[in-house]
Write a protein that holds these residues in place. Structure first.
Motif, PDB file in Angstrom:
ATOM      1  N   HIS A  12     -22.987 -75.508  61.979  1.00  0.00           N
ATOM      2  CA  HIS A  12     -22.922 -76.738  62.765  1.00  0.00           C
ATOM      3  C   HIS A  12     -23.274 -77.953  61.915  1.00  0.00           C
ATOM      4  O   HIS A  12     -24.058 -77.850  60.959  1.00  0.00           O
ATOM      5  N   LEU A  54     -22.144 -76.158  82.135  1.00  0.00           N
ATOM      6  CA  LEU A  54     -21.225 -76.211  80.995  1.00  0.00           C
ATOM      7  C   LEU A  54     -19.825 -76.466  81.511  1.00  0.00           C
ATOM      8  O   LEU A  54     -19.354 -75.790  82.426  1.00  0.00           O
ATOM      9  N   GLU A  69     -12.488 -79.896  72.578  1.00  0.00           N
ATOM     10  CA  GLU A  69     -11.660 -79.317  71.527  1.00  0.00           C
ATOM     11  C   GLU A  69     -11.812 -80.128  70.241  1.00  0.00           C
ATOM     12  O   GLU A  69     -12.175 -81.314  70.271  1.00  0.00           O
ATOM     13  N   VAL A  74     -15.427 -76.480  68.088  1.00  0.00           N
ATOM     14  CA  VAL A  74     -15.831 -77.164  69.314  1.00  0.00           C
ATOM     15  C   VAL A  74     -16.820 -78.283  68.979  1.00  0.00           C
ATOM     16  O   VAL A  74     -17.594 -78.178  68.025  1.00  0.00           O
ATOM     17  N   ASP A  87     -19.829 -79.966  70.877  1.00  0.00           N
ATOM     18  CA  ASP A  87     -20.716 -79.885  72.036  1.00  0.00           C
ATOM     19  C   ASP A  87     -21.503 -81.184  72.166  1.00  0.00           C
ATOM     20  O   ASP A  87     -22.260 -81.554  71.261  1.00  0.00           O
ATOM     21  N   ILE A  96     -23.977 -79.249  78.899  1.00  0.00           N
ATOM     22  CA  ILE A  96     -23.156 -79.112  77.697  1.00  0.00           C
ATOM     23  C   ILE A  96     -21.725 -79.434  78.080  1.00  0.00           C
ATOM     24  O   ILE A  96     -21.168 -78.816  78.998  1.00  0.00           O
ATOM     25  N   THR A  97     -21.147 -80.406  77.405  1.00  0.00           N
ATOM     26  CA  THR A  97     -19.719 -80.688  77.571  1.00  0.00           C
ATOM     27  C   THR A  97     -19.052 -80.361  76.249  1.00  0.00           C
ATOM     28  O   THR A  97     -19.342 -80.993  75.230  1.00  0.00           O
ATOM     29  N   SER A  98     -18.206 -79.351  76.268  1.00  0.00           N
ATOM     30  CA  SER A  98     -17.593 -78.826  75.046  1.00  0.00           C
ATOM     31  C   SER A  98     -16.158 -79.316  74.942  1.00  0.00           C
ATOM     32  O   SER A  98     -15.352 -79.090  75.855  1.00  0.00           O
ATOM     33  N   MET A 137     -15.691 -77.599  79.897  1.00  0.00           N
ATOM     34  CA  MET A 137     -14.909 -77.578  78.670  1.00  0.00           C
ATOM     35  C   MET A 137     -13.582 -78.319  78.854  1.00  0.00           C
ATOM     36  O   MET A 137     -12.518 -77.711  78.790  1.00  0.00           O
TER      37      MET A 137
END
Length: 434
Positions: free
Chosen positions: A375, A339, A421, A402, A404, A417-419, A341
Motif C-alpha cells: 500500500h 463498505l 477502482e 483499489v 480505499d 470504507i469506500t473502495s 465499492m
C-alpha cells in the motif's frame, strides 16, 4: 513560531483555545478569501511561467536522488500547467477559425476576430481558475472524470461567450456561472438518480440498511483542491458528496454556490440566472433535505481534522493487509463499519459481514486468495486513503487494485470504507504498478 497577526488585515488572530490542526494566518474566513482572490487577481503571467520552466530545467541535478525527484516533480507541474494553457489557446484558435469560416460573405466579423495574444491571454486567465472550477464541477456531479470534461466545456463556452466578459474583477463569478450551467445541462442529459444497494444472492451483507448507491461516485485528490477558505477540504468529503447527489440539480447548485463556495446571494442569483428570492427559496428547501441525507451523527458537513491517532490507524490498516493479518484487520474495524465499492454492486454493513467477505481473500490456503498486498498512503476528499497493489500468485509485479478512502471514529477505528477502482491512481500521484 506561530503567526500572531492576520496576514491580510494585520489584526490579531483569535485564540486557539486548545484547537488542533494547522495554525491559521488569517483572523477570519473573509480575510482568507480576500487574500485568495488577491492571489487569483495576479493571474497567470505566461512569460514568467515560461521563464520559470527554463530555470527549473537548468537547476536539475542528477544527485542526490531526492533532489532530482523534487526538481523533476516541480518541473513536471509547471510544464503541465504550460501545456494546458497552450492547449486552451489552440482550442480557442480553432474555435475562432470555425466561427470566421461560418460568417456569411460580407458579414461583420469584427467582434469574432482576436489576436493570438488574446487567445493565449484568455487561456492563461482561465487556467488560473482551473482548480476551483474543477472542484465546483466535482461537487455538482460527484465524478472526477465528469468534472475534468466539464472544465474543458466550461472554458470553451467561456471563449465563445467572451463578449460578455465584463472585466477581471468579475471573472470568477462569470466562470462559475458558465460552469454551473454546463453542470446543469449535464444533469439534464444524464438524469442520474441515487439508488439503494440491492442484496446479492448467496452473500451476507449484514443486518444494516442498504446504503445509497451512486455508481458514478469517484474520489478527488486533496493535492488538486484549491487553497482557499471557501474551498476547504471538508466541502468535498465523500459523505457530503453523496448527500448532495440526492438534491435536485438547481437546489444543489444554489447550496454549493452559496453555502460551500461563499458567494453572496446576489452572485449566486447571477450565476443561476435567477432572482435572489428564488435562490433563498431553493436554499430553504435544500438545507433540510441535505441534513436528512447526512449520517445521524453529523449535524453538518464540517469534517473533523485528521488526528495522529487516525494517521497511525491508517498505517496499521495498510500493515495488516500487507501481513495478511486477519486478526489485526478485525481489531481495526468498528462494530458498525460499512463498505461500498462504486460502481460495483458489493456492499457490507457491520464488522462480522465484512470480515466474512475479507477472510478468504487474505488466506493463502483459500482458493479465493487474491494475492500479496502493498500500500501507499494518499489523501482523497479530505480523508485518509490507501492505494492498494496486489501481486497475484505466480507473478512478481504489484499492480494497482483499489483505492480505499477511509473514515475513522474518535478512537481510530475504521467506520467507513469506500473502495474505488484504480484507474484514477495517476491523479493521486500513485503509479499503476510497483
Amino acid at each position: 513560531m506561530a503567526v500572531e497577526t492576520c496576514a491580510s488585515c494585520g489584526g490579531p488572530l483569535p485564540a486557539r483555545a486548545g484547537r488542533r490542526g494547522r495554525s491559521s494566518v488569517y483572523c477570519s474566513a473573509a480575510c482568507r478569501q480576500k487574500a485568495y482572490r488577491e492571489r487569483q487577481d495576479g493571474g497567470t503571467d505566461l512569460e514568467e511561467l515560461i521563464d520559470s520552466v527554463g530555470r527549473q530545467a537548468g537547476s536539475l541535478v542528477p544527485r542526490p536522488a531526492s533532489a532530482l525527484y523534487a526538481g523533476v516533480s516541480e518541473l513536471s507541474d509547471s510544464v503541465a500547467r504550460l501545456r494546458r494553457i497552450a492547449r486552451l489557446a489552440r482550442e480557442a484558435a480553432d474555435a475562432q477559425e470555425t466561427a470566421v469560416a461560418r460568417e456569411p460573405v460580407g458579414g461583420s466579423v469584427t467582434q469574432a476576430r482576436v489576436t493570438e495574444f488574446d487567445e493565449t491571454h484568455f487561456a492563461a486567465l482561465t487556467e488560473s481558475y482551473r482548480r476551483e472550477i474543477r472542484a465546483h464541477c466535482y461537487r455538482m456531479t460527484g465524478s472526477y472524470d465528469d468534472a475534468e470534461d466539464l472544465v474543458q466545456e466550461t472554458f470553451l463556452r467561456a471563449w465563445r461567450a467572451r463578449d460578455g466578459y465584463q472585466g477581471r474583477a468579475s471573472a470568477r463569478t462569470w466562470l462559475y456561472r458558465i460552469a454551473t450551467n454546463a453542470c446543469l445541462d449535464f444533469q439534464r442529459r444524464t438524469a442520474r438518480r441515487p439508488q439503494r444497494y440491492e442484496p446479492l444472492p448467496g452473500m451476507d451483507h449484514g443486518a444494516g440498511e442498504p446504503p445509497a448507491r451512486l455508481t458514478w461516485l469517484q474520489p478527488y485528490p486533496d493535492d488538486e483542491l484549491p487553497d482557499s477558505a471557501a474551498e476547504a477540504r471538508e466541502t468535498v468529503e465523500l459523505v457530503l458528496l453523496a448527500a448532495l447527489q440526492h438534491l435536485p440539480a438547481r437546489q444543489r447548485a444554489a447550496l454549493v454556490l452559496r453555502d460551500l463556495l461563499g458567494l453572496t446571494a446576489a452572485e449566486t442569483a447571477q450565476a443561476l440566472d435567477t432572482s435572489v428570492a428564488s435562490v433563498n427559496s431553493a436554499l430553504q428547501r435544500a438545507r433540510p433535505a441535505l441534513r436528512e441525507q447526512l449520517p445521524a451523527s453529523r449535524t453538518d458537513w464540517q469534517a473533523a481534522p485528521t488526528t495522529d491517532a487516525q494517521r497511525a490507524a491508517l498505517q496499521r490498516y495498510m500493515a495488516a493487509a500487507e501481513r495478511l493479518d486477519f486478526d489485526a484487520m478485525a481489531e481495526l474495524l468498528a462494530e458498525d463499519v460499512t463498505l461500498t465499492m462504486p460502481p460495483n454492486p458489493f456492499w457490507f454493513t457491520g464488522r462480522d459481514a465484512l470480515l466474512a467477505f475479507l477472510r478468504p481473500s487474505l488466506d493463502p490456503a483459500s482458493p479465493m486468495f487474491l494475492g500479496h498486498w502493498r500500500h501507499l498512503p494518499a489523501r482523497a476528499n479530505g480523508q485518509p486513503a490507501a492505494g492498494g497493489y496486489v501481486r497475484r500468485p505466480g507473478t512478481r509485479v504489484y499492480r494497482a487494485q483499489v483505492l480505499d478512502v477511509l473514515r475513522f471514529d474518535d478512537e481510530g477505528r475504521v467506520t467507513e470504507i469506500t473502495s474505488f477502482e484504480p484507474h484514477l491512481f495517476p491523479a493521486f500521484g500513485l503509479p499503476l504498478r510497483l
